[in-house]
Write a protein that holds these residues in place. Structure first.
Motif, short mmCIF file in Angstrom:
data_model
loop_
_atom_site.label_atom_id
_atom_site.label_comp_id
_atom_site.label_asym_id
_atom_site.label_seq_id
_atom_site.Cartn_x
_atom_site.Cartn_y
_atom_site.Cartn_z
N ALA A 143 8.38 14.90 -4.01
CA ALA A 143 9.62 15.07 -4.08
C ALA A 143 10.72 14.02 -4.07
O ALA A 143 11.44 13.68 -4.82
CB ALA A 143 10.28 16.40 -3.39
N VAL A 144 10.37 13.21 -2.93
CA VAL A 144 11.11 12.19 -2.70
C VAL A 144 10.96 11.12 -3.65
O VAL A 144 11.79 10.61 -4.24
CB VAL A 144 10.97 11.51 -1.16
CG1 VAL A 144 11.61 10.20 -1.14
CG2 VAL A 144 11.59 12.57 -0.28
N ALA A 145 9.74 10.81 -3.90
CA ALA A 145 9.28 9.84 -4.96
C ALA A 145 9.97 10.31 -6.30
O ALA A 145 10.34 9.32 -7.02
CB ALA A 145 7.77 9.65 -4.96
N SER A 146 9.71 11.34 -6.72
CA SER A 146 10.44 11.82 -8.01
C SER A 146 11.87 11.74 -7.86
O SER A 146 12.46 11.34 -8.95
CB SER A 146 9.88 13.27 -8.34
OG SER A 146 10.51 14.24 -7.41
N GLY A 147 12.41 11.99 -6.97
CA GLY A 147 13.95 11.74 -6.86
C GLY A 147 14.27 10.39 -6.87
O GLY A 147 15.35 10.04 -7.45
N LEU A 148 13.62 9.31 -6.29
CA LEU A 148 13.80 7.96 -6.68
C LEU A 148 13.45 7.61 -7.80
O LEU A 148 14.32 6.51 -8.50
CB LEU A 148 13.10 7.22 -5.40
CG LEU A 148 13.54 7.31 -3.99
CD1 LEU A 148 12.44 6.47 -3.06
CD2 LEU A 148 14.93 6.99 -3.70
N LEU A 168 9.66 8.81 3.14
CA LEU A 168 9.77 8.11 1.87
C LEU A 168 8.17 7.27 1.79
O LEU A 168 8.03 6.71 0.91
CB LEU A 168 10.71 6.96 1.94
CG LEU A 168 12.27 7.42 1.88
CD1 LEU A 168 13.25 6.53 1.82
CD2 LEU A 168 12.54 8.46 0.76
N SER A 169 7.17 7.52 2.71
CA SER A 169 6.05 6.94 2.75
C SER A 169 6.03 5.37 2.63
O SER A 169 5.59 4.66 1.78
CB SER A 169 5.17 7.47 1.55
OG SER A 169 5.10 8.86 1.64
N LEU A 170 6.95 4.82 3.48
CA LEU A 170 7.10 3.46 3.60
C LEU A 170 6.51 2.76 4.85
O LEU A 170 6.28 3.38 5.71
CB LEU A 170 8.46 3.08 3.60
CG LEU A 170 9.58 3.65 2.49
CD1 LEU A 170 10.96 3.61 2.75
CD2 LEU A 170 9.08 2.90 1.27
N GLU A 171 6.06 1.72 4.45
CA GLU A 171 5.70 0.90 5.89
C GLU A 171 6.88 0.82 6.69
O GLU A 171 7.68 0.05 6.38
CB GLU A 171 4.82 -0.51 5.33
CG GLU A 171 3.57 -0.29 4.69
CD GLU A 171 3.12 -1.64 4.19
OE1 GLU A 171 2.95 -2.48 5.27
OE2 GLU A 171 3.06 -2.13 3.15
N PHE A 172 6.53 0.82 7.93
CA PHE A 172 7.66 0.82 8.88
C PHE A 172 7.48 -0.51 10.06
O PHE A 172 6.20 0.06 10.46
CB PHE A 172 8.12 1.89 9.49
CG PHE A 172 8.89 2.01 10.62
CD1 PHE A 172 10.39 1.53 10.57
CD2 PHE A 172 8.46 2.38 11.92
CE1 PHE A 172 11.02 1.46 11.85
CE2 PHE A 172 9.43 2.45 13.08
CZ PHE A 172 10.76 1.72 13.03
#
Length: 186
Positions: free
Chosen positions: A24-29, A112-116
């Protein structure tokens, strides 16, 4: 200032889950990108723009709901973080220890499935410690570049004021110019 309620200290924010939530977040972005593109082109298709904006609102609401499962009482700060991400800018979180600043950024990266990566700045930290450095590999008989933490998608720079000006400058170059300089090479 974003208040936390119940007599807690405040954060000062300055702008410069499961797979279904990540999708959902990916589609929102993607929707955001499309909406921005539509606005820039001054499209005549108002219905599409309104639909895209509504989809983005729904995605942001789902993100807020997921955030509030981990971070309690920080709605204003979370909203500022999301605005910063959508705007593609940097964010400065200031606050006393124990207000879950690191947990908040870690949660954002997870959603957001980001590298942190978190960098703890100290007086002995060198620019190469954050940008990366070239190291000799005896087996291959050549120099190899080892990437530093600034190559992550989301970086938390903790206690930046403790670092030397040269180290701060290396981080600021990466943030503002989206490039680094290592051993004279940019």
């Amino acid at each position: 200032l974003c208040g936390l309620g119940d007599g807690a200290k405040a954060f000062r924010v300055m702008n410069s889950p499961g797979p279904d939530v990540r999708d959902a977040v990916a589609s929102g972005l993607l929707v955001r990108t499309r909406a921005v593109s539509i606005v820039e082109e001054l499209s005549e298709d108002r219905a599409t723009l309104e639909a895209d904006l509504q989809a983005m609102r729904n995605t942001l609401q789902r993100m807020m709901t997921e955030f509030e499962k981990t971070i309690v009482g920080q709605k204003g700060v979370i909203e500022e973080l999301l605005i910063t991400i959508l705007a593609g800018r940097h964010n400065l979180l200031e606050g006393v220890p124990g207000l879950a600043k690191t947990l908040m950024i870690n949660t954002l990266a997870r959603l957001l499935s980001l590298e942190f990566k978190r960098i703890q700045f100290t007086p002995d930290l060198l620019p190469g410690d954050i940008t990366g450095m070239t190291v000799w590999d005896d087996k291959k008989r050549e120099f190899l570049f080892h990437r530093g933490p600034v190559f992550r998608q989301l970086v938390l720079a903790d206690e930046l004021n403790r670092a030397t000006p040269k180290t701060q400058s290396a981080l600021l170059e990466a943030m503002e110019e989206h490039q680094i300089t290592v051993e004279g090479q940019t």
